[in-house]
Motif scaffolding. Structure first.
Motif, PDB file in Angstrom:
ATOM      1  N   ALA A 470       0.812  -1.217   0.000  1.00 59.28           N
ATOM      2  CA  ALA A 470       0.000   0.000   0.000  1.00 59.28           C
ATOM      3  C   ALA A 470       0.846   1.268   0.000  1.00 59.28           C
ATOM      4  CB  ALA A 470      -0.928  -0.005   1.212  1.00 59.28           C
ATOM      5  N   LYS A 471       2.104   1.173   0.438  1.00 56.70           N
ATOM      6  CA  LYS A 471       2.965   2.352   0.521  1.00 56.70           C
ATOM      7  C   LYS A 471       3.834   2.536  -0.714  1.00 56.70           C
ATOM      8  CE  LYS A 471       3.214   2.049   5.572  1.00 56.70           C
ATOM      9  NZ  LYS A 471       4.100   1.906   6.753  1.00 56.70           N
ATOM     10  N   GLY A 472       3.691   1.641  -1.699  1.00 65.26           N
ATOM     11  CA  GLY A 472       4.483   1.765  -2.913  1.00 65.26           C
ATOM     12  C   GLY A 472       5.736   0.942  -2.926  1.00 65.26           C
ATOM     13  N   GLY A 473       6.021   0.221  -1.842  1.00 66.72           N
ATOM     14  CA  GLY A 473       7.161  -0.676  -1.827  1.00 66.72           C
ATOM     15  C   GLY A 473       6.792  -2.035  -2.407  1.00 66.72           C
ATOM     16  N   TRP A 474       7.650  -3.027  -2.115  1.00 66.94           N
ATOM     17  CA  TRP A 474       7.422  -4.363  -2.660  1.00 66.94           C
ATOM     18  C   TRP A 474       7.432  -5.402  -1.547  1.00 66.94           C
ATOM     19  CZ3 TRP A 474       6.093  -5.505  -7.585  1.00 66.94           C
ATOM     20  CH2 TRP A 474       6.288  -4.515  -8.558  1.00 66.94           C
ATOM     21  N   GLU A 475       6.394  -6.234  -1.524  1.00 67.86           N
ATOM     22  CA  GLU A 475       6.384  -7.415  -0.662  1.00 67.86           C
ATOM     23  C   GLU A 475       7.032  -8.556  -1.442  1.00 67.86           C
ATOM     24  OE1 GLU A 475       2.359  -8.223   0.287  1.00 67.86           O
ATOM     25  OE2 GLU A 475       2.068  -6.402   1.472  1.00 67.86           O
ATOM     26  N   ILE A 476       8.049  -9.182  -0.852  1.00 68.93           N
ATOM     27  CA  ILE A 476       8.802 -10.228  -1.546  1.00 68.93           C
ATOM     28  C   ILE A 476       8.731 -11.514  -0.734  1.00 68.93           C
ATOM     29  CG2 ILE A 476      11.083 -10.911  -2.405  1.00 68.93           C
ATOM     30  CD1 ILE A 476      11.728  -7.903  -2.649  1.00 68.93           C
ATOM     31  N   ALA A 485      10.310 -19.753   2.629  1.00 68.82           N
ATOM     32  CA  ALA A 485      11.675 -19.799   3.150  1.00 68.82           C
ATOM     33  C   ALA A 485      12.142 -18.442   3.661  1.00 68.82           C
ATOM     34  CB  ALA A 485      12.631 -20.302   2.068  1.00 68.82           C
ATOM     35  N   ALA A 486      11.615 -17.358   3.117  1.00 67.44           N
ATOM     36  CA  ALA A 486      11.998 -16.019   3.571  1.00 67.44           C
ATOM     37  C   ALA A 486      10.968 -15.018   3.073  1.00 67.44           C
ATOM     38  CB  ALA A 486      13.393 -15.639   3.068  1.00 67.44           C
ATOM     39  N   ALA A 487      10.829 -13.928   3.817  1.00 70.13           N
ATOM     40  CA  ALA A 487       9.915 -12.847   3.431  1.00 70.13           C
ATOM     41  C   ALA A 487      10.551 -11.526   3.813  1.00 70.13           C
ATOM     42  CB  ALA A 487       8.561 -13.004   4.119  1.00 70.13           C
ATOM     43  N   ILE A 488      10.363 -10.534   2.965  1.00 69.99           N
ATOM     44  CA  ILE A 488      10.941  -9.222   3.224  1.00 69.99           C
ATOM     45  C   ILE A 488      10.129  -8.179   2.479  1.00 69.99           C
ATOM     46  CG2 ILE A 488      12.544  -9.158   1.257  1.00 69.99           C
ATOM     47  CD1 ILE A 488      14.672  -8.028   3.216  1.00 69.99           C
ATOM     48  N   THR A 489      10.198  -6.946   2.944  1.00 66.65           N
ATOM     49  CA  THR A 489       9.560  -5.827   2.249  1.00 66.65           C
ATOM     50  C   THR A 489      10.634  -4.860   1.793  1.00 66.65           C
ATOM     51  OG1 THR A 489       7.507  -6.004   3.506  1.00 66.65           O
ATOM     52  CG2 THR A 489       7.966  -3.896   2.469  1.00 66.65           C
ATOM     53  N   ALA A 490      10.609  -4.528   0.512  1.00 64.82           N
ATOM     54  CA  ALA A 490      11.527  -3.524  -0.026  1.00 64.82           C
ATOM     55  C   ALA A 490      10.820  -2.173   0.031  1.00 64.82           C
ATOM     56  CB  ALA A 490      11.913  -3.869  -1.462  1.00 64.82           C
ATOM     57  N   PRO A 491      11.243  -1.266   0.922  1.00 71.06           N
ATOM     58  CA  PRO A 491      10.557   0.025   1.043  1.00 71.06           C
ATOM     59  C   PRO A 491      10.774   0.895  -0.178  1.00 71.06           C
ATOM     60  CG  PRO A 491      12.540  -0.009   2.390  1.00 71.06           C
ATOM     61  CD  PRO A 491      12.391  -1.387   1.839  1.00 71.06           C
ATOM     62  N   VAL A 492       9.954   1.920  -0.293  1.00 66.37           N
ATOM     63  CA  VAL A 492      10.098   2.875  -1.394  1.00 66.37           C
ATOM     64  C   VAL A 492      11.500   3.477  -1.353  1.00 66.37           C
ATOM     65  CG1 VAL A 492       9.211   5.014  -2.393  1.00 66.37           C
ATOM     66  CG2 VAL A 492       7.635   3.383  -1.363  1.00 66.37           C
ATOM     67  N   GLY A 493      12.145   3.519  -2.483  1.00 67.65           N
ATOM     68  CA  GLY A 493      13.490   4.074  -2.553  1.00 67.65           C
ATOM     69  C   GLY A 493      14.589   3.030  -2.488  1.00 67.65           C
ATOM     70  N   THR A 494      14.237   1.782  -2.160  1.00 65.46           N
ATOM     71  CA  THR A 494      15.216   0.695  -2.128  1.00 65.46           C
ATOM     72  C   THR A 494      14.952  -0.243  -3.296  1.00 65.46           C
ATOM     73  OG1 THR A 494      15.373   0.788   0.278  1.00 65.46           O
ATOM     74  CG2 THR A 494      16.130  -1.225  -0.783  1.00 65.46           C
ATOM     75  N   HIS A 495      15.996  -0.593  -4.052  1.00 65.57           N
ATOM     76  CA  HIS A 495      15.806  -1.481  -5.188  1.00 65.57           C
ATOM     77  C   HIS A 495      15.378  -2.853  -4.673  1.00 65.57           C
ATOM     78  CE1 HIS A 495      16.438  -3.722  -8.868  1.00 65.57           C
ATOM     79  NE2 HIS A 495      16.625  -2.566  -9.514  1.00 65.57           N
ATOM     80  N   PRO A 496      14.290  -3.423  -5.213  1.00 65.82           N
ATOM     81  CA  PRO A 496      13.810  -4.726  -4.719  1.00 65.82           C
ATOM     82  C   PRO A 496      14.860  -5.827  -4.794  1.00 65.82           C
ATOM     83  CG  PRO A 496      12.176  -3.698  -6.155  1.00 65.82           C
ATOM     84  CD  PRO A 496      13.407  -2.866  -6.251  1.00 65.82           C
ATOM     85  N   ARG A 497      15.756  -5.752  -5.775  1.00 67.07           N
ATOM     86  CA  ARG A 497      16.778  -6.796  -5.914  1.00 67.07           C
ATOM     87  C   ARG A 497      17.713  -6.810  -4.706  1.00 67.07           C
ATOM     88  NH1 ARG A 497      17.100 -11.384  -8.424  1.00 67.07           N
ATOM     89  NH2 ARG A 497      16.026 -10.348 -10.172  1.00 67.07           N
ATOM     90  N   ILE A 498      17.996  -5.649  -4.151  1.00 64.63           N
ATOM     91  CA  ILE A 498      18.860  -5.590  -2.964  1.00 64.63           C
ATOM     92  C   ILE A 498      18.172  -6.280  -1.791  1.00 64.63           C
ATOM     93  CG2 ILE A 498      19.964  -4.040  -1.305  1.00 64.63           C
ATOM     94  CD1 ILE A 498      20.245  -1.997  -3.561  1.00 64.63           C
ATOM     95  N   SER A 499      16.886  -6.001  -1.608  1.00 66.85           N
ATOM     96  CA  SER A 499      16.142  -6.637  -0.525  1.00 66.85           C
ATOM     97  C   SER A 499      16.039  -8.135  -0.742  1.00 66.85           C
ATOM     98  CB  SER A 499      14.745  -6.024  -0.422  1.00 66.85           C
ATOM     99  OG  SER A 499      14.816  -4.652  -0.106  1.00 66.85           O
ATOM    100  N   LEU A 500      15.849  -8.557  -1.994  1.00 71.59           N
ATOM    101  CA  LEU A 500      15.752  -9.985  -2.295  1.00 71.59           C
ATOM    102  C   LEU A 500      17.043 -10.710  -1.929  1.00 71.59           C
ATOM    103  CD1 LEU A 500      14.552 -12.527  -3.541  1.00 71.59           C
ATOM    104  CD2 LEU A 500      15.190 -11.651  -5.803  1.00 71.59           C
ATOM    105  N   GLU A 501      18.161 -10.153  -2.305  1.00 70.73           N
ATOM    106  CA  GLU A 501      19.440 -10.810  -1.992  1.00 70.73           C
ATOM    107  C   GLU A 501      19.691 -10.807  -0.487  1.00 70.73           C
ATOM    108  OE1 GLU A 501      20.977 -12.566  -4.128  1.00 70.73           O
ATOM    109  OE2 GLU A 501      19.594 -11.890  -5.681  1.00 70.73           O
ATOM    110  N   THR A 502      19.234  -9.778   0.217  1.00 65.60           N
ATOM    111  CA  THR A 502      19.354  -9.762   1.676  1.00 65.60           C
ATOM    112  C   THR A 502      18.527 -10.889   2.282  1.00 65.60           C
ATOM    113  OG1 THR A 502      19.671  -7.360   1.678  1.00 65.60           O
ATOM    114  CG2 THR A 502      18.976  -8.386   3.744  1.00 65.60           C
ATOM    115  N   ALA A 503      17.327 -11.097   1.772  1.00 66.56           N
ATOM    116  CA  ALA A 503      16.471 -12.178   2.280  1.00 66.56           C
ATOM    117  C   ALA A 503      17.088 -13.539   1.994  1.00 66.56           C
ATOM    118  CB  ALA A 503      15.084 -12.068   1.656  1.00 66.56           C
ATOM    119  N   ARG A 504      17.743 -13.688   0.871  1.00 68.46           N
ATOM    120  CA  ARG A 504      18.355 -14.979   0.511  1.00 68.46           C
ATOM    121  C   ARG A 504      19.438 -15.392   1.502  1.00 68.46           C
ATOM    122  NH1 ARG A 504      18.036 -14.356  -5.522  1.00 68.46           N
ATOM    123  NH2 ARG A 504      16.606 -16.001  -6.195  1.00 68.46           N
TER     124      ARG A 504
END
Length: 577
Positions: A470-476, A485-504
């Motif tokens: 709802a805030k414009g970020g990404w639920e991954i 196996a993992a869940a993370i939210t990439a907030p607005v202004g953060t590239h989703p790929r960075i959050s994805l690799e952090t979750a991995r």
């Protein structure tokens, strides 16, 4: 409380507003005395806007009701037909009044009466009722003042007892001013009841049990975030596990009049504290709820009595295999499941026995040495492998292979034969037998559709999905073999790929299942994940293998299953799958 913190709190949760910083519009109407649904019966509107004890504005006008004012109303209020004839009608008054009410809490004495008239007038003249929060000073007085203090809760009685500056006289604006004084006097007494916020005051007017009121402090300090909440007893035992997109708001409802479940009242009485587990997004919260319930079996969760129970129908690993209802899917050629209960599993078995010549005896049969003949063989309902009338290869072609095909691919070998049998029973008017057979067919088809859907995702080593929040970020979500196996939210202004690799980096290692579609997780967990993945707004970011269902598989028969569940036997047997 600092002013900025107060503003943030108000924006976060309107019900958490401190009463000192709440804007009230205290309202009173005079009417012709009829029902709000009969006609436009409002004759006068009076309203005062206040905050923190200070007056912010006034709204007062006579209203032409479009009908003569009854004499007894004139005697009571002093308002005559001649007085209201030049006044505007309610449809002309509503725009200004609704603007005056904007973003404020409406207060009235016997509020349902006044609010009922305004809602009816809005509906009649095409205005949208803003549905503001409403506080009733009459209901508040019933909770604050005991019968020994005042004989009734009429506005005049309260104003006299509380010695207010303004006294009511059945004119809208004067009555509104008197209601303001009564409201402030009652708020002054709410502190002794530990009622300090708007939400507390509104709930205080309702029929909340003493236990709920005493325990509402358990909701203090909980986060306004998605996650799981756990009610715990004094010895730290989990009593109840729930999930919400806003933990604090959801937990607070357990201490309001809206919560009427007897078992929840009992649970609240025992509860000593509430623990919150903040999650990245709603999917993780749902999965964690399921896992916590399965791990702790909290007594006040209905589905936690036997969370570990699952049943399977397994084709045994023998020269002449048969169907067996078991607790584990492994150890056989083909398995169907999971079923939530043994009864459903047995119904699916009965459906297969009706359609396929699978042996039903439990004896161990040798492919070289005859055994005793069973009754089904004598009746011609079994190919009699016990007498070696068929060899293992022939038996497989007749019975075992069609079962395996029906479970893993096209279920037509079972469905077509049962549909033909249903038609025969219906034509013979044997409707009770047809209804029972329809139930067995539905149990089999439901299980196959469910299993093929689960199998399609559990065979995938890793799948990554993402959707906008709802805030414009990404639920991954990272899913491995059907397990989150993992869940993370990439907030607005953060590239989703960075959050994805952090979750991995911290993602759970999940080994593939040896047998069956869901040993890596519960079927409920995988189905929650599938529901999330299959939403139109969810994007598949990465998939390590093809995500596909069998061509001509069970999914194509969903309309038939719907008809089996909903339609009569006569309709079903006359329609093809």
């Amino acid at each position: 409380m600092p002013e900025q913190l107060t503003v943030d709190l108000i924006l976060d949760d309107p019900f958490a507003q401190d009463l000192l910083h709440t804007t009230f519009v205290v309202l009173d109407l005079e009417t012709t005395g009829g029902s709000p649904h009969d006609a436009d019966g409002i004759t006068e509107v009076g309203a005062v806007k206040v905050r923190g004890g200070e007056e912010l504005g006034r709204f007062a006008t006579l209203v032409n009701p479009g009908q003569p004012i009854p004499p007894f109303i004139t005697v009571l209020t002093g308002i005559t037909t001649a007085m209201v004839t030049p006044a505007p009608k309610i449809e002309a008054v509503l725009p200004g009044l609704l603007e005056f009410l904007r973003d404020a809490v409406v207060v009235a004495h016997n509020a349902p009466y006044d609010v009922g008239f305004l809602k009816a007038a809005c509906a009649r003249h095409g205005y949208t009722w803003p549905n503001p929060r409403v506080l009733d000073t009459a209901a508040l007085a019933r909770r604050v003042l005991i019968r020994d203090e005042v004989p009734n809760r009429k506005l005049g009685t309260l104003a006299a007892y509380l010695r207010t500056e303004h006294q009511p006289n059945h004119r809208a604006f004067d009555d509104a001013l008197a209601t303001v004084d009564v409201l402030h006097a009652l708020i002054g007494r709410l502190g002794s009841f530990k009622v300090r916020t708007l939400g507390d005051a509104i709930e205080f007017t309702k029929a909340v049990t003493p236990t709920q009121r005493a325990k509402r402090g358990l909701a203090d300090g909980l986060p306004h975030a998605p996650g799981v909440y756990i009610f715990r007893a004094a010895d730290d035992r989990p009593l109840y596990v729930g999930t919400s997109g806003d933990i604090a708001t959801r937990v607070r409802t357990y201490f309001t009049a809206a919560e009427k479940r007897a078992r929840m009242s009992e649970m609240i009485h025992i509860a000593n504290r509430v623990e919150a587990v903040v999650c990245a997004h709603a999917l993780e919260a749902q999965v964690r709820e399921l896992r916590l319930i399965a791990a702790h079996a909290p007594p006040y969760n209905r589905r936690s009595k036997f969370p570990e129970r699952a049943w399977w129908v397994r084709l045994t690993d023998e020269p002449f295999p048969r169907l067996s209802v078991v607790r584990e899917p492994g150890g056989g050629r083909t398995s169907l499941g999971p079923f939530s209960g043994r009864q459903a599993a047995q119904a699916a078995v009965d459906a297969c026995h009706e359609a396929l010549p699978l042996r039903q005896c439990t004896a161990k049969l040798s492919p070289r040495k005859p055994s005793a003949t069973c009754a089904l063989a004598e009746l011609g309902r079994c190919p009699a492998p016990c007498e070696l009338r068929v060899d293992p290869g022939e038996y497989g072609e007749l019975a075992a292979d069609p079962f395996a095909t029906s479970v893993t691919g096209d279920p037509a070998p079972v469905v077509d034969r049962l549909m033909a049998r249903l038609k025969v029973l219906a034509d013979a008017q044997r409707f009770e037998e047809a209804a029972a057979l329809r139930g067995r067919l539905a149990a089999f088809l439901r299980a196959v559709i469910r299993m093929q859907r689960l199998s399609a995702v559990t065979r995938i080593g890793e799948l990554v999905g993402a959707r906008r929040d709802a805030k414009g970020g990404w639920e991954i979500a990272i899913v491995r073999h059907g397990r989150l196996a993992a869940a993370i939210t990439a907030p607005v202004g953060t590239h989703p790929r960075i959050s994805l690799e952090t979750a991995r980096l911290t993602a759970e290692t999940v080994r593939p299942a040896v047998a069956g579609p869901v040993p890596c997780a519960t079927a409920e967990e995988t189905e929650r994940i599938l529901d999330w993945l299959e939403r139109p707004e969810t994007r598949l970011v990465e998939v390590s293998a093809d995500w596909a269902s069998p061509i001509g598989g069970a999914a194509r028969l969903k309309p038939l299953l719907a008809r089996l569940d909903a339609a009569s036997t006569t309709r079903i047997v006359n329609e093809s799958p």
